[in-house]
Design an enzyme around this catalytic site. Structure first.
Site: not given
Ligand code: SAH
Length: 448
Positions: A263, A279, A301, A351, A391
């Protein structure tokens, strides 16, 4: 996980040994596979040995090899017989086919990972003192990282990689969040909570043992206060940015500490750019990009709850609301829509949650990664940047790079890697446990 849309890959959530399991907690996701689901279910294949003999796990001939390399898992198929009548969570010696001692392990009759190693030393006693030493070691290692001036949030205990299989502890200020994901860790949970209370003296230890994978270990979900009182508001202050952490209902333990360094890198790359953060969860990368001088940031998201916190975080930090746009949508669909609308960006962050908990999911996951990255490349302006992450424990860094190369090829762009990324140092990777290196990322620049 999200239910499958025709033509769109599954988006399972992350997790296990405390990784990034519980990312996607939307109800639809519940049906999707979890980290052990590729392992055949049913009764473990080994035989019960003599009930009256000293309790012990005896391996089949030749199946001691991974233990001799100090890999901390014993799969059911490697076991010849289990002597005695041990209960899940009991500590047993693991022996090779000739009866030689290999390790002390926590037994779990209900898991295909039938034993997780506590210690390789026969002279060790697995008792409260043992856990005190392991926990103190993990805390000392975190201390040496000098993270305090970067963040009040850090992973204190990273399961197998800290010699404590199944136990994850994240710190957010004076609140600790504990995840218990194995029968062995479950057995020692209260002792570990007492030790953490003594060594860290937090206001609260909160337990988030509610991942789907607990079911596969034969453990009931648990979510609640273990010690102390949960403060009304928990926040992590990372590089001076404040993020609300929903300890009780957020994803995973509430925040993705593993992306801290990545980040911070984002902030240095975002100036004057139109950024797309896919995401986005509670806005981590988005807030850094805004503080770094991004011209605009569109964040997507699927979780409305996460987006609400993201917007709260934006105002909490006094950042310019007019440069931020939030979209509750499925990223697979949203990227297509943006493409059809002819939109383009200077900097795209992908992500996603864990698509491949284990190697058995790799092929399906590869399609998912390729899909979003191909669309990402297509939405980038010439000279644009793509920061892309996986991940998935089941996708190696090498395979991930190949998938991204395939996506660039199909998108018809040439790109160079400018950064190789991984989880922050408070998520160490035990050398003999490559599964610990679950988070990998690349920053690519497409040809101008
Ligand atoms: N980058 C973030 C963490 C991402 S975690 C950080 O630094 O805090 C992954 C995220 O993907 C979650 O918030 C989850 O709600 C979202 N997610 C999962 N499947 C998804 C989809 N198909 N479309 C959009 N968001 C999704």
């Amino acid at each position: 996980m999200t239910s499958q849309k025709p033509g769109s890959p599954s988006t399972p959530h992350r997790p296990s040994q405390g990784n990034r399991d519980f990312r996607n907690r939307t109800k639809r996701d519940k049906k999707l596979p979890d980290d052990h689901k590729n392992i055949p279910r049913g009764a473990p294949q080994h035989l019960a040995g003599s009930i009256t003999a000293q309790p012990a796990i005896h391996l089949k001939a030749g199946r001691e090899k991974s233990l001799l390399r100090r890999h901390p898992w014993v799969f059911s198929g490697a076991i010849e017989r289990v002597d005695g009548a041990p209960l899940s969570g009991d500590t047993l010696p693991v022996r090779d086919a000739s009866g030689n001692f290999l390790a002390w392990a926590a037994y779990n009759a209900n898991s295909q990972i039938t034993a997780r190693i506590w210690s390789w030393h026969e002279e060790d006693s697995i008792d409260a003192e043992f856990f005190r030493r392991r926990i103190a070691n993990a805390l000392a290692a975190r201390n040496e990282l000098n993270l305090a001036d970067k963040s009040n949030g850090m992973r204190l205990i990273h399961a197998e990689s800290d010699g404590l299989p199944g136990l994850v502890v994240d710190q957010y200020g004076n609140t600790l969040v504990m995840q218990v994901g194995s029968a062995g860790a479950e057995r020692w949970r209260d002792i570990c909570a007492d030790i953490l209370q003594q060594l860290c003296n937090p206001a609260c230890i909160y337990e988030r043992s509610d991942s789907d994978s607990r079911g596969l270990e034969g453990l009931e979900p648990r979510n609640g206060v273990l010690r102390g009182v949960l403060p009304e508001s928990v926040e992590v202050i990372e590089h001076g940015l404040r993020f609300k952490v929903d300890v009780a209902a957020g994803q995973k333990t509430g925040f993705y500490l593993d992306q801290r360094d990545n980040r911070a890198l984002t902030e240095t790359l975002a100036r004057d750019k139109d950024v797309l953060n896919c995401f986005c969860y509670t806005g981590g990368f988005s807030l850094y990009a805004l503080r770094g001088g991004a011209k605009s940031v569109l964040s997507i998201d699927a979780s409305g709850d996460a987006l609400r916190i993201a917007q709260e975080n934006l105002s909490r930090n006094g950042l310019d609301v007019s440069r931020a746009e939030w979209l509750e949508a499925d990223v697979f669909q949203a990227l297509r829509k943006l493409r059809d609308q002819g939109r383009s960006f200077d900097f795209i962050i992908l992500d996603p949650p864990k698509f491949a908990p284990t190697a058995a999911f790799a092929e399906k996951a590869a399609r998912g990664y390729k899909d979003i990255n191909l669309l990402g490349f297509k939405l980038l302006r010439p000279g644009g940047l793509l920061a892309t992450y996986s991940c998935s424990g089941g996708i190696s860094a090498d395979l991930f790079q190949k998938i991204i190369a395939g996506a660039a090829l199909d998108a018809g762009v040439d790109a160079q890697i400018i950064h190789y990324l991984h989880a922050s140092a408070d998520h160490p990777v035990l050398l003999n446990f490559p599964e610990g290196a679950y988070l990998k990322g690349l920053v690519l620049r497409v040809e101008g």
